[in-house]
Write an enzyme that holds these catalytic residues in place. Structure first.
Site, PDB file in Angstrom:
ATOM      1  N   GLU A 162       0.786  -1.230   0.000  1.00  0.00           N
ATOM      2  CA  GLU A 162       0.000   0.000   0.000  1.00  0.00           C
ATOM      3  C   GLU A 162       0.823   1.289   0.000  1.00  0.00           C
ATOM      4  O   GLU A 162       0.872   2.011   1.007  1.00  0.00           O
ATOM      5  CB  GLU A 162      -0.993  -0.024   1.168  1.00  0.00           C
ATOM      6  CG  GLU A 162      -1.944  -1.200   1.057  1.00  0.00           C
ATOM      7  CD  GLU A 162      -3.128  -1.128   2.008  1.00  0.00           C
ATOM      8  OE1 GLU A 162      -3.196  -0.194   2.818  1.00  0.00           O
ATOM      9  OE2 GLU A 162      -3.987  -2.019   1.918  1.00  0.00           O
ATOM     10  N   GLU A 348      -5.414  -8.697  -0.326  1.00  0.00           N
ATOM     11  CA  GLU A 348      -6.079  -8.543   0.981  1.00  0.00           C
ATOM     12  C   GLU A 348      -7.563  -8.334   0.738  1.00  0.00           C
ATOM     13  O   GLU A 348      -7.953  -7.606  -0.170  1.00  0.00           O
ATOM     14  CB  GLU A 348      -5.562  -7.320   1.759  1.00  0.00           C
ATOM     15  CG  GLU A 348      -4.191  -7.487   2.330  1.00  0.00           C
ATOM     16  CD  GLU A 348      -3.705  -6.252   3.101  1.00  0.00           C
ATOM     17  OE1 GLU A 348      -4.541  -5.472   3.607  1.00  0.00           O
ATOM     18  OE2 GLU A 348      -2.480  -6.075   3.167  1.00  0.00           O
TER      19      GLU A 348
HETATM   20  C1  BGC Z   1      -3.199  -3.047   5.526  1.00  0.00           C
HETATM   21  C2  BGC Z   1      -3.172  -3.916   6.748  1.00  0.00           C
HETATM   22  C3  BGC Z   1      -4.329  -3.536   7.659  1.00  0.00           C
HETATM   23  C4  BGC Z   1      -5.620  -3.770   6.914  1.00  0.00           C
HETATM   24  C5  BGC Z   1      -6.878  -3.506   7.707  1.00  0.00           C
HETATM   25  C6  BGC Z   1      -4.562  -2.775   4.971  1.00  0.00           C
HETATM   26  O1  BGC Z   1      -4.662  -1.449   4.657  1.00  0.00           O
HETATM   27  O2  BGC Z   1      -2.335  -3.542   4.535  1.00  0.00           O
HETATM   28  O3  BGC Z   1      -1.932  -3.773   7.363  1.00  0.00           O
HETATM   29  O4  BGC Z   1      -4.306  -4.222   8.852  1.00  0.00           O
HETATM   30  O5  BGC Z   1      -5.654  -2.941   5.785  1.00  0.00           O
HETATM   31  O6  BGC Z   1      -7.017  -2.168   8.019  1.00  0.00           O
END
Ligand code: BGC
Length: 442
Positions: A162, A348
Protein backbone atom coordinates in the site's frame (compact mmCIF):
# COMPACT_ATOMS: atom_id res chain seq x y z
CA UNK A 1 -13.22 -22.54 -14.37
CA UNK A 2 -10.41 -21.87 -11.98
CA UNK A 3 -6.87 -22.18 -13.17
CA UNK A 4 -5.32 -25.13 -11.32
CA UNK A 5 -2.57 -22.84 -10.02
CA UNK A 6 -5.11 -20.39 -8.57
CA UNK A 7 -4.02 -19.52 -5.04
CA UNK A 8 -6.23 -19.22 -2.04
CA UNK A 9 -4.38 -17.65 0.84
CA UNK A 10 -4.29 -15.37 3.83
CA UNK A 11 -2.15 -12.29 4.47
CA UNK A 12 -0.35 -10.92 7.49
CA UNK A 13 2.38 -8.39 8.20
CA UNK A 14 5.42 -8.58 10.47
CA UNK A 15 4.83 -5.63 12.77
CA UNK A 16 1.21 -6.58 13.32
CA UNK A 17 1.86 -10.14 14.49
CA UNK A 18 5.45 -11.01 15.35
CA UNK A 19 5.85 -9.36 18.74
CA UNK A 20 9.19 -8.60 20.35
CA UNK A 21 10.22 -9.25 23.95
CA UNK A 22 13.50 -7.39 23.47
CA UNK A 23 15.71 -10.49 23.18
CA UNK A 24 15.44 -11.09 19.45
CA UNK A 25 18.01 -8.61 18.19
CA UNK A 26 15.42 -6.68 16.19
CA UNK A 27 16.03 -2.94 15.79
CA UNK A 28 13.29 -0.37 16.23
CA UNK A 29 11.02 0.65 13.39
CA UNK A 30 9.32 3.99 12.85
CA UNK A 31 6.12 2.32 14.07
CA UNK A 32 7.76 1.42 17.42
CA UNK A 33 8.61 5.04 18.07
CA UNK A 34 5.23 6.21 16.76
CA UNK A 35 3.45 3.86 19.20
CA UNK A 36 5.44 5.48 22.01
CA UNK A 37 3.93 8.91 21.32
CA UNK A 38 1.00 9.42 23.71
CA UNK A 39 -2.35 9.68 21.99
CA UNK A 40 -1.31 8.18 18.67
CA UNK A 41 -2.60 4.62 19.12
CA UNK A 42 -5.89 3.55 20.68
CA UNK A 43 -5.55 3.22 24.48
CA UNK A 44 -1.75 3.34 24.25
CA UNK A 45 -1.54 -0.11 22.65
CA UNK A 46 1.86 -1.03 21.19
CA UNK A 47 2.89 -3.22 18.26
CA UNK A 48 5.67 -4.88 20.23
CA UNK A 49 3.05 -7.16 21.82
CA UNK A 50 1.77 -8.54 18.51
CA UNK A 51 0.45 -12.09 18.74
CA UNK A 52 3.82 -13.69 19.54
CA UNK A 53 4.02 -15.15 16.06
CA UNK A 54 7.83 -15.05 16.33
CA UNK A 55 7.65 -17.85 18.89
CA UNK A 56 4.39 -19.47 17.75
CA UNK A 57 4.98 -19.54 14.00
CA UNK A 58 4.80 -23.37 13.94
CA UNK A 59 1.35 -23.31 15.51
CA UNK A 60 0.32 -20.60 13.03
CA UNK A 61 1.59 -22.59 10.05
CA UNK A 62 -0.37 -25.52 11.47
CA UNK A 63 -3.48 -23.36 11.33
CA UNK A 64 -2.71 -22.41 7.73
CA UNK A 65 -2.36 -26.05 6.87
CA UNK A 66 -5.65 -26.91 8.54
CA UNK A 67 -7.28 -24.07 6.63
CA UNK A 68 -6.07 -25.62 3.40
CA UNK A 69 -4.60 -22.49 1.82
CA UNK A 70 -2.21 -22.72 -1.10
CA UNK A 71 -0.21 -19.70 -0.12
CA UNK A 72 0.69 -17.47 2.80
CA UNK A 73 1.47 -13.80 2.31
CA UNK A 74 3.68 -12.46 5.10
CA UNK A 75 6.10 -9.58 5.38
CA UNK A 76 9.70 -9.49 6.49
CA UNK A 77 10.58 -6.98 9.16
CA UNK A 78 13.44 -4.87 7.77
CA UNK A 79 14.71 -3.87 11.26
CA UNK A 80 14.68 -7.52 12.31
CA UNK A 81 17.13 -8.29 9.49
CA UNK A 82 19.10 -5.04 9.70
CA UNK A 83 18.59 -3.45 13.12
CA UNK A 84 20.21 -0.21 11.96
CA UNK A 85 18.58 -0.35 8.54
CA UNK A 86 21.91 -0.94 6.80
CA UNK A 87 25.15 -2.69 7.75
CA UNK A 88 25.22 -5.38 10.40
CA UNK A 89 22.82 -8.28 9.96
CA UNK A 90 20.88 -9.83 12.84
CA UNK A 91 21.40 -13.53 12.03
CA UNK A 92 18.58 -14.54 14.38
CA UNK A 93 16.23 -12.54 12.18
CA UNK A 94 17.37 -14.21 8.97
CA UNK A 95 17.08 -17.60 10.67
CA UNK A 96 13.53 -16.87 11.75
CA UNK A 97 12.23 -16.39 8.20
CA UNK A 98 14.30 -19.38 7.07
CA UNK A 99 12.46 -21.55 9.55
CA UNK A 100 9.11 -20.02 8.63
CA UNK A 101 9.65 -20.59 4.90
CA UNK A 102 10.79 -24.18 5.45
CA UNK A 103 7.83 -24.88 7.67
CA UNK A 104 5.46 -23.51 5.02
CA UNK A 105 7.04 -25.54 2.23
CA UNK A 106 6.90 -28.66 4.32
CA UNK A 107 3.15 -28.14 4.58
CA UNK A 108 2.91 -27.46 0.85
CA UNK A 109 2.11 -23.77 1.29
CA UNK A 110 3.76 -21.29 -1.08
CA UNK A 111 5.42 -18.32 0.59
CA UNK A 112 4.34 -14.93 -0.86
CA UNK A 113 6.87 -12.54 0.58
CA UNK A 114 6.26 -8.81 1.13
CA UNK A 115 9.53 -6.92 1.52
CA UNK A 116 8.09 -3.82 3.11
CA UNK A 117 4.86 -3.44 5.07
CA UNK A 118 5.48 0.02 6.61
CA UNK A 119 7.99 -0.88 9.38
CA UNK A 120 10.92 1.22 8.18
CA UNK A 121 13.96 0.93 10.46
CA UNK A 122 13.91 3.88 12.87
CA UNK A 123 17.56 4.71 12.05
CA UNK A 124 16.62 5.21 8.40
CA UNK A 125 13.59 7.24 9.44
CA UNK A 126 15.97 9.52 11.33
CA UNK A 127 17.93 9.96 8.12
CA UNK A 128 14.80 11.17 6.33
CA UNK A 129 13.34 7.83 5.19
CA UNK A 130 12.01 8.14 1.64
CA UNK A 131 13.10 11.79 1.52
CA UNK A 132 16.71 10.67 1.46
CA UNK A 133 18.06 10.02 -2.07
CA UNK A 134 19.92 7.02 -0.61
CA UNK A 135 16.63 5.27 0.10
CA UNK A 136 16.66 3.18 -3.14
CA UNK A 137 20.16 1.96 -2.31
CA UNK A 138 19.18 1.02 1.25
CA UNK A 139 16.16 -0.86 0.01
CA UNK A 140 18.09 -2.64 -2.73
CA UNK A 141 20.77 -3.76 -0.26
CA UNK A 142 18.14 -5.11 2.12
CA UNK A 143 16.34 -6.88 -0.72
CA UNK A 144 19.54 -8.54 -1.88
CA UNK A 145 20.19 -9.94 1.59
CA UNK A 146 16.77 -11.59 1.49
CA UNK A 147 17.23 -12.86 -2.04
CA UNK A 148 20.59 -14.44 -1.29
CA UNK A 149 19.00 -16.34 1.53
CA UNK A 150 15.47 -17.14 0.37
CA UNK A 151 15.15 -16.89 -3.42
CA UNK A 152 15.89 -20.59 -3.84
CA UNK A 153 12.57 -21.24 -2.09
CA UNK A 154 10.48 -18.10 -2.70
CA UNK A 155 9.06 -17.29 -6.11
CA UNK A 156 6.36 -14.71 -5.27
CA UNK A 157 7.23 -11.21 -4.05
CA UNK A 158 5.50 -7.97 -3.20
CA UNK A 159 7.94 -5.08 -2.84
CA UNK A 160 5.65 -2.69 -0.99
CA UNK A 161 2.37 -2.87 0.81
CA UNK A 162 0.00 0.00 0.00
CA UNK A 163 2.18 2.84 -1.25
CA UNK A 164 -0.71 5.25 -0.66
CA UNK A 165 -0.41 4.61 3.08
CA UNK A 166 3.39 4.43 2.98
CA UNK A 167 3.75 7.78 1.20
CA UNK A 168 0.55 9.84 1.44
CA UNK A 169 -0.60 8.85 4.93
CA UNK A 170 2.93 8.76 6.39
CA UNK A 171 4.75 11.65 4.70
CA UNK A 172 1.99 14.08 3.68
CA UNK A 173 -1.13 13.58 5.81
CA UNK A 174 1.02 12.61 8.82
CA UNK A 175 -1.49 10.14 10.27
CA UNK A 176 0.78 7.08 10.02
CA UNK A 177 4.38 6.70 11.19
CA UNK A 178 6.65 8.60 10.92
CA UNK A 179 3.86 11.20 10.94
CA UNK A 180 5.43 13.78 8.62
CA UNK A 181 3.50 16.53 6.93
CA UNK A 182 5.65 17.41 3.96
CA UNK A 183 4.30 19.75 1.33
CA UNK A 184 3.08 18.19 -1.91
CA UNK A 185 6.27 18.82 -3.88
CA UNK A 186 8.46 17.33 -1.14
CA UNK A 187 6.09 14.37 -0.95
CA UNK A 188 6.47 13.77 -4.67
CA UNK A 189 10.25 13.71 -4.25
CA UNK A 190 9.74 11.10 -1.51
CA UNK A 191 7.42 9.16 -3.85
CA UNK A 192 10.04 9.19 -6.59
CA UNK A 193 12.72 7.79 -4.27
CA UNK A 194 10.23 5.23 -3.05
CA UNK A 195 9.39 4.08 -6.59
CA UNK A 196 13.07 3.91 -7.44
CA UNK A 197 13.51 1.61 -4.45
CA UNK A 198 10.73 -0.56 -5.83
CA UNK A 199 12.35 -0.67 -9.27
CA UNK A 200 15.76 -1.57 -7.88
CA UNK A 201 14.24 -4.37 -5.79
CA UNK A 202 12.01 -5.70 -8.60
CA UNK A 203 14.97 -5.90 -10.97
CA UNK A 204 17.07 -7.71 -8.39
CA UNK A 205 14.28 -10.20 -7.80
CA UNK A 206 14.09 -10.91 -11.54
CA UNK A 207 17.88 -11.32 -11.64
CA UNK A 208 17.86 -13.82 -8.81
CA UNK A 209 14.80 -15.70 -10.07
CA UNK A 210 13.80 -15.55 -13.68
CA UNK A 211 10.47 -17.25 -12.97
CA UNK A 212 9.54 -14.89 -10.12
CA UNK A 213 6.31 -12.94 -9.87
CA UNK A 214 6.77 -9.42 -8.52
CA UNK A 215 4.15 -6.81 -7.71
CA UNK A 216 3.12 -4.00 -5.39
CA UNK A 217 0.09 -4.53 -3.12
CA UNK A 218 -1.95 -1.44 -3.95
CA UNK A 219 -4.74 0.06 -1.96
CA UNK A 220 -6.92 2.12 -4.28
CA UNK A 221 -10.03 4.30 -4.07
CA UNK A 222 -12.70 1.65 -4.33
CA UNK A 223 -15.00 3.70 -6.56
CA UNK A 224 -17.24 1.87 -8.96
CA UNK A 225 -19.92 2.82 -11.50
CA UNK A 226 -23.40 2.44 -10.08
CA UNK A 227 -24.86 2.10 -13.58
CA UNK A 228 -23.71 -0.15 -16.37
CA UNK A 229 -23.35 2.35 -19.19
CA UNK A 230 -20.18 3.64 -20.87
CA UNK A 231 -20.39 7.19 -19.51
CA UNK A 232 -20.87 6.11 -15.90
CA UNK A 233 -18.04 3.58 -16.22
CA UNK A 234 -15.73 6.16 -17.76
CA UNK A 235 -16.43 8.73 -15.03
CA UNK A 236 -15.83 6.13 -12.33
CA UNK A 237 -12.59 5.11 -14.02
CA UNK A 238 -11.39 8.73 -14.00
CA UNK A 239 -12.24 9.15 -10.32
CA UNK A 240 -10.55 5.85 -9.52
CA UNK A 241 -7.21 6.70 -11.12
CA UNK A 242 -7.00 10.46 -10.90
CA UNK A 243 -7.46 12.68 -7.85
CA UNK A 244 -6.80 16.39 -7.47
CA UNK A 245 -4.32 15.80 -4.66
CA UNK A 246 -1.35 14.14 -6.40
CA UNK A 247 -0.22 12.25 -3.29
CA UNK A 248 -3.62 10.53 -3.25
CA UNK A 249 -3.82 9.82 -6.95
CA UNK A 250 -3.41 6.21 -8.05
CA UNK A 251 -2.02 7.09 -11.48
CA UNK A 252 0.90 8.93 -9.83
CA UNK A 253 1.89 5.73 -8.06
CA UNK A 254 1.16 3.15 -10.73
CA UNK A 255 1.70 4.71 -14.16
CA UNK A 256 5.46 5.12 -13.64
CA UNK A 257 5.77 1.47 -12.63
CA UNK A 258 3.42 -0.08 -15.16
CA UNK A 259 3.45 2.43 -18.04
CA UNK A 260 6.99 3.77 -17.65
CA UNK A 261 6.08 7.43 -17.07
CA UNK A 262 4.34 9.70 -14.61
CA UNK A 263 0.99 11.13 -15.76
CA UNK A 264 1.39 14.28 -17.91
CA UNK A 265 0.19 16.62 -15.19
CA UNK A 266 3.07 15.51 -12.93
CA UNK A 267 5.54 17.18 -15.32
CA UNK A 268 3.42 20.35 -15.41
CA UNK A 269 2.81 20.53 -11.67
CA UNK A 270 6.31 19.66 -10.46
CA UNK A 271 8.82 20.93 -13.02
CA UNK A 272 11.60 21.19 -10.44
CA UNK A 273 11.14 17.55 -9.43
CA UNK A 274 10.69 16.38 -13.02
CA UNK A 275 13.87 18.16 -14.20
CA UNK A 276 16.00 16.02 -11.94
CA UNK A 277 14.49 12.70 -13.04
CA UNK A 278 16.65 10.82 -15.52
CA UNK A 279 15.63 8.38 -18.26
CA UNK A 280 17.71 5.76 -16.53
CA UNK A 281 15.64 6.21 -13.33
CA UNK A 282 12.39 5.87 -15.25
CA UNK A 283 13.71 2.71 -16.85
CA UNK A 284 14.50 1.25 -13.44
CA UNK A 285 11.08 2.15 -12.06
CA UNK A 286 9.30 0.80 -15.12
CA UNK A 287 10.81 -2.66 -15.32
CA UNK A 288 10.83 -5.89 -13.38
CA UNK A 289 7.21 -5.96 -12.24
CA UNK A 290 4.92 -8.54 -13.83
CA UNK A 291 1.79 -8.86 -11.68
CA UNK A 292 -0.84 -6.54 -10.25
CA UNK A 293 -1.82 -6.91 -6.60
CA UNK A 294 -4.72 -5.15 -4.97
CA UNK A 295 -6.00 -4.91 -1.41
CA UNK A 296 -9.72 -4.34 -1.12
CA UNK A 297 -12.09 -3.95 1.82
CA UNK A 298 -15.07 -2.04 0.49
CA UNK A 299 -16.71 -0.26 -2.43
CA UNK A 300 -18.12 3.21 -3.03
CA UNK A 301 -20.72 3.69 -5.77
CA UNK A 302 -20.47 6.75 -8.04
CA UNK A 303 -23.37 8.18 -10.01
CA UNK A 304 -23.58 8.96 -13.71
CA UNK A 305 -21.38 12.06 -13.23
CA UNK A 306 -18.78 10.38 -11.08
CA UNK A 307 -20.13 11.78 -7.80
CA UNK A 308 -20.37 9.69 -4.65
CA UNK A 309 -23.74 8.17 -3.77
CA UNK A 310 -24.24 8.04 0.01
CA UNK A 311 -24.82 4.53 1.37
CA UNK A 312 -28.43 3.56 1.95
CA UNK A 313 -29.69 3.35 5.50
CA UNK A 314 -29.07 -0.19 6.69
CA UNK A 315 -26.56 -1.05 3.96
CA UNK A 316 -24.46 -4.04 5.11
CA UNK A 317 -21.55 -2.80 7.15
CA UNK A 318 -19.00 -4.24 9.52
CA UNK A 319 -19.80 -3.29 13.12
CA UNK A 320 -16.49 -1.41 13.37
CA UNK A 321 -15.22 -0.89 9.88
CA UNK A 322 -16.31 -0.38 6.29
CA UNK A 323 -19.33 -1.17 4.12
CA UNK A 324 -19.65 -4.63 2.59
CA UNK A 325 -19.81 -3.72 -1.05
CA UNK A 326 -18.12 -6.35 -3.22
CA UNK A 327 -18.72 -4.24 -6.34
CA UNK A 328 -15.63 -2.39 -5.13
CA UNK A 329 -13.65 -5.62 -5.38
CA UNK A 330 -14.90 -6.30 -8.89
CA UNK A 331 -14.08 -2.88 -10.26
CA UNK A 332 -10.74 -2.57 -8.44
CA UNK A 333 -9.58 -5.68 -10.25
CA UNK A 334 -11.18 -4.79 -13.58
CA UNK A 335 -9.98 -1.19 -13.72
CA UNK A 336 -6.41 -2.22 -12.88
CA UNK A 337 -6.37 -5.17 -15.30
CA UNK A 338 -7.77 -3.03 -18.12
CA UNK A 339 -5.28 -0.19 -17.69
CA UNK A 340 -2.12 -2.15 -16.93
CA UNK A 341 -2.89 -5.43 -18.71
CA UNK A 342 -1.30 -7.91 -16.32
CA UNK A 343 -2.56 -10.82 -14.19
CA UNK A 344 -4.04 -9.81 -10.86
CA UNK A 345 -3.91 -11.10 -7.29
CA UNK A 346 -6.34 -9.94 -4.62
CA UNK A 347 -3.78 -9.70 -1.83
CA UNK A 348 -6.08 -8.54 0.98
CA UNK A 349 -9.81 -8.75 1.56
CA UNK A 350 -11.37 -8.84 5.00
CA UNK A 351 -13.67 -7.48 7.62
CA UNK A 352 -13.29 -6.33 11.22
CA UNK A 353 -15.46 -6.91 14.24
CA UNK A 354 -15.24 -7.12 18.03
CA UNK A 355 -15.35 -10.91 18.27
CA UNK A 356 -15.58 -12.64 21.63
CA UNK A 357 -15.19 -16.20 22.84
CA UNK A 358 -18.74 -17.33 23.65
CA UNK A 359 -19.73 -19.57 26.55
CA UNK A 360 -19.64 -22.55 24.20
CA UNK A 361 -15.91 -21.86 23.76
CA UNK A 362 -16.38 -20.86 20.13
CA UNK A 363 -16.07 -17.55 18.32
CA UNK A 364 -19.15 -16.76 16.23
CA UNK A 365 -18.52 -14.10 13.62
CA UNK A 366 -21.55 -14.18 11.30
CA UNK A 367 -20.76 -10.78 9.81
CA UNK A 368 -17.33 -11.90 8.61
CA UNK A 369 -18.82 -15.10 7.17
CA UNK A 370 -21.37 -12.99 5.32
CA UNK A 371 -18.64 -10.63 4.11
CA UNK A 372 -16.58 -13.52 2.76
CA UNK A 373 -19.58 -15.09 1.04
CA UNK A 374 -20.35 -11.86 -0.78
CA UNK A 375 -16.76 -11.22 -1.77
CA UNK A 376 -15.96 -14.79 -2.82
CA UNK A 377 -19.07 -14.79 -5.03
CA UNK A 378 -17.70 -11.62 -6.62
CA UNK A 379 -14.29 -13.24 -7.00
CA UNK A 380 -16.01 -16.00 -8.99
CA UNK A 381 -17.70 -13.41 -11.18
CA UNK A 382 -14.34 -11.77 -11.89
CA UNK A 383 -13.01 -15.12 -13.08
CA UNK A 384 -16.16 -15.87 -15.08
CA UNK A 385 -15.80 -12.52 -16.82
CA UNK A 386 -12.45 -13.71 -18.15
CA UNK A 387 -10.19 -11.43 -16.10
CA UNK A 388 -6.85 -13.10 -15.40
CA UNK A 389 -7.18 -13.39 -11.62
CA UNK A 390 -4.50 -15.58 -10.07
CA UNK A 391 -5.25 -15.56 -6.36
CA UNK A 392 -7.37 -14.41 -3.45
CA UNK A 393 -6.01 -13.70 0.06
CA UNK A 394 -8.03 -12.99 3.19
CA UNK A 395 -6.79 -10.39 5.65
CA UNK A 396 -5.93 -11.86 8.10
CA UNK A 397 -4.96 -15.21 9.66
CA UNK A 398 -5.16 -14.10 13.29
CA UNK A 399 -6.38 -11.01 15.07
CA UNK A 400 -3.50 -8.57 15.29
CA UNK A 401 -2.22 -5.05 15.90
CA UNK A 402 -4.48 -2.89 13.74
CA UNK A 403 -2.26 0.21 13.55
CA UNK A 404 -4.05 3.29 14.97
CA UNK A 405 -6.83 1.10 16.40
CA UNK A 406 -4.37 -1.06 18.35
CA UNK A 407 -5.91 -4.38 19.39
CA UNK A 408 -9.46 -3.00 19.61
CA UNK A 409 -10.37 -4.13 16.11
CA UNK A 410 -10.16 -7.79 15.09
CA UNK A 411 -9.61 -8.94 11.51
CA UNK A 412 -8.59 -12.57 12.05
CA UNK A 413 -10.10 -15.84 10.94
CA UNK A 414 -8.54 -16.95 14.23
CA UNK A 415 -9.29 -15.22 17.51
CA UNK A 416 -6.39 -14.35 19.81
CA UNK A 417 -6.69 -13.94 23.57
CA UNK A 418 -4.15 -11.18 24.19
CA UNK A 419 -3.59 -12.27 27.77
CA UNK A 420 -2.63 -15.87 26.99
CA UNK A 421 -2.09 -15.70 23.21
CA UNK A 422 -4.44 -18.67 22.87
CA UNK A 423 -5.67 -19.09 19.31
CA UNK A 424 -9.30 -20.06 18.65
CA UNK A 425 -10.43 -20.51 15.04
CA UNK A 426 -13.64 -18.55 14.42
CA UNK A 427 -16.68 -19.69 12.45
CA UNK A 428 -15.25 -17.78 9.46
CA UNK A 429 -12.18 -20.03 9.58
CA UNK A 430 -14.42 -23.08 9.10
CA UNK A 431 -16.36 -21.29 6.40
CA UNK A 432 -13.25 -20.35 4.38
CA UNK A 433 -11.79 -23.82 4.87
CA UNK A 434 -14.93 -25.47 3.50
CA UNK A 435 -15.20 -22.96 0.69
CA UNK A 436 -11.65 -23.68 -0.50
CA UNK A 437 -12.22 -27.41 -0.32
CA UNK A 438 -15.56 -27.28 -2.14
CA UNK A 439 -14.18 -25.01 -4.81
CA UNK A 440 -11.32 -27.36 -5.55
CA UNK A 441 -13.65 -30.34 -5.65
CA UNK A 442 -15.94 -28.70 -8.20
C1 BGC B 1 -3.20 -3.05 5.53
C2 BGC B 1 -3.17 -3.92 6.75
C3 BGC B 1 -4.33 -3.54 7.66
C4 BGC B 1 -5.62 -3.77 6.91
C5 BGC B 1 -6.88 -3.51 7.71
C6 BGC B 1 -4.56 -2.78 4.97
O1 BGC B 1 -4.66 -1.45 4.66
O2 BGC B 1 -2.34 -3.54 4.53
O3 BGC B 1 -1.93 -3.77 7.36
O4 BGC B 1 -4.31 -4.22 8.85
O5 BGC B 1 -5.65 -2.94 5.79
O6 BGC B 1 -7.02 -2.17 8.02
Amino acid sequence: MLNKDFMFGVSTSAFQIEGDDGTQGRGLSVWDTFCDIPGKIYAGHHGRLGVDHYNRYREDVGLLSDLGVDSYRFSVSWPRILPEGTGKINEKGLDFYDRLIDELLEKNIKPFLTLYHWDLPERLGEKGGFRNPDFPEWFADYTEILLKRYSDRVKHYITYNEPLCAVHASYHAGVFAPGLQLNVEQSMVALHHFLLGHGRAANLIRDYRKDSEVGIAMSVWDYYPKYNNPECIENARKAFFCKDTPTESIDMYMDPVYLGKYPDRFYEMFPRVADRITDEEMKIIGSGTNILCVNNYTGEPLDQNGKKIPPEIGAPKSPVYSYYDPNGLYWDVRFLAERYKLPVYITENGSASEDIVSLDGKVHDPNRVDYLKRNLAMMEKIIEDGIDLRGYFVWSLTDNFEWLSGYSVRFGLVHVDYGTMKRTPKDSFEFYKNYIKDFKDR
